[in-house]
Write a protein that holds these residues in place. Structure first.
Motif, mmCIF file in Angstrom:
data_model
loop_
_atom_site.group_PDB
_atom_site.id
_atom_site.type_symbol
_atom_site.label_atom_id
_atom_site.label_comp_id
_atom_site.label_asym_id
_atom_site.label_seq_id
_atom_site.Cartn_x
_atom_site.Cartn_y
_atom_site.Cartn_z
ATOM 1 N N SER A 154 8.907 35.595 -58.833
ATOM 2 C CA SER A 154 8.039 34.769 -57.995
ATOM 3 C C SER A 154 7.073 33.979 -58.857
ATOM 4 O O SER A 154 6.591 34.479 -59.868
ATOM 5 N N ALA B 169 4.193 33.457 -58.104
ATOM 6 C CA ALA B 169 2.874 34.065 -57.915
ATOM 7 C C ALA B 169 2.592 35.154 -58.959
ATOM 8 O O ALA B 169 1.458 35.553 -59.145
ATOM 9 N N GLU B 170 3.647 35.633 -59.624
ATOM 10 C CA GLU B 170 3.462 36.634 -60.676
ATOM 11 C C GLU B 170 2.955 35.947 -61.943
ATOM 12 O O GLU B 170 3.392 34.845 -62.270
ATOM 13 N N PRO B 171 2.043 36.603 -62.653
ATOM 14 C CA PRO B 171 1.518 35.980 -63.881
ATOM 15 C C PRO B 171 2.621 35.749 -64.920
ATOM 16 O O PRO B 171 3.514 36.573 -65.079
ATOM 17 N N ARG B 172 2.515 34.626 -65.571
ATOM 18 C CA ARG B 172 3.410 34.289 -66.681
ATOM 19 C C ARG B 172 2.591 34.362 -67.966
ATOM 20 O O ARG B 172 1.378 34.228 -67.939
ATOM 21 N N ARG B 173 3.285 34.562 -69.077
ATOM 22 C CA ARG B 173 2.587 34.576 -70.357
ATOM 23 C C ARG B 173 3.287 33.653 -71.342
ATOM 24 O O ARG B 173 4.520 33.602 -71.393
ATOM 25 N N ASP C 41 12.010 28.426 -64.148
ATOM 26 C CA ASP C 41 11.082 29.360 -63.533
ATOM 27 C C ASP C 41 11.557 30.806 -63.554
ATOM 28 O O ASP C 41 10.776 31.706 -63.262
ATOM 29 N N GLN D 294 9.704 34.436 -67.347
ATOM 30 C CA GLN D 294 8.325 34.863 -67.089
ATOM 31 C C GLN D 294 7.474 34.786 -68.346
ATOM 32 O O GLN D 294 6.329 34.355 -68.303
ATOM 33 N N SER E 296 -2.160 33.673 -70.292
ATOM 34 C CA SER E 296 -1.496 33.980 -69.024
ATOM 35 C C SER E 296 -1.894 32.935 -67.981
ATOM 36 O O SER E 296 -2.982 32.365 -68.053
ATOM 37 N N THR F 220 -0.752 31.652 -63.600
ATOM 38 C CA THR F 220 0.038 31.880 -62.398
ATOM 39 C C THR F 220 0.517 30.525 -61.889
ATOM 40 O O THR F 220 -0.242 29.568 -61.869
ATOM 41 N N GLY F 221 1.772 30.481 -61.512
ATOM 42 C CA GLY F 221 2.354 29.244 -60.997
ATOM 43 C C GLY F 221 3.683 28.972 -61.668
ATOM 44 O O GLY F 221 4.169 29.757 -62.482
#
Length: 172
Positions: A2, A4-8, A102, A105, A149, A151-152
């Motif tokens: 998703s 909405a989950e944080p990405r790094r 996308d 992550q 980090s 989100t999006g």
């Protein structure tokens, strides 16, 4: 995954390069750089981040840095050698990251200063703990990395949307 989950994004500057009489793109790592690249790889592995994708400049020193660092990882992520990273500005690096699928992550970007440091500064609207102070104090020496980090979607990555979550330099 998703959006909405944080990405790094981990922004990893290549290790210390040597200065033989070759073009800048062809400069290899110095002995200290080979040592620091392996140490940085262990520190990256210690973060526990499972990288989905590594984007690496095509220069000799970044490819050597990556080869030595990834050897320390429990699992090798998909790696793309990208010529656009070499001599890229922060804006050009953001444009490149905006192309990331996308389903990725966590992305590791292995590149050069001043673009890598500039990108860390530009993306991080906030920071955790003393990470920004440490990065300001130590600069962004060879083999340093920052974890940002956000989100999006990758397409939404832009200045100020991230949080500087971690920073490490071989001088620490």
């Amino acid at each position: 995954m998703s959006v909405a989950e944080p990405r790094r994004i981990v922004l990893f500057r290549h290790a210390k390069a040597d200065w033989p009489p070759v073009s800048d793109h062809e400069r290899p790592l110095a002995e200290r750089g080979r040592t620091d690249a392996a140490v940085a790889g262990r520190k990256l592995a210690d973060t526990g981040i499972a990288f989905d994708l590594a984007l690496c400049s095509t220069s000799v020193r970044t490819r050597e840095t990556w080869k030595l660092a990834v050897h320390e990882f429990p699992q090798r992520p998909k790696t793309v050698y990208e010529e656009r990273i070499y001599e890229a500005s922060p804006g050009e690096l953001i444009a490149l990251l905006n192309e990331t699928p996308d389903d990725a992550q966590n992305v590791l970007l292995i590149g050069h200063n001043p673009g890598i440091q500039g990108l860390a500064d530009i993306l991080a609207g906030e920071s955790e703990g003393d990470t920004r102070a440490r990065m300001s104090r130590l600069g962004y020496p060879a083999a340093a990395f920052a974890v940002v980090s956000f989100t999006g979607s990758w397409k939404s990555l832009e200045p100020g949307v991230g949080t500087l979550a971690d920073y490490w330099a071989p001088t620490e």
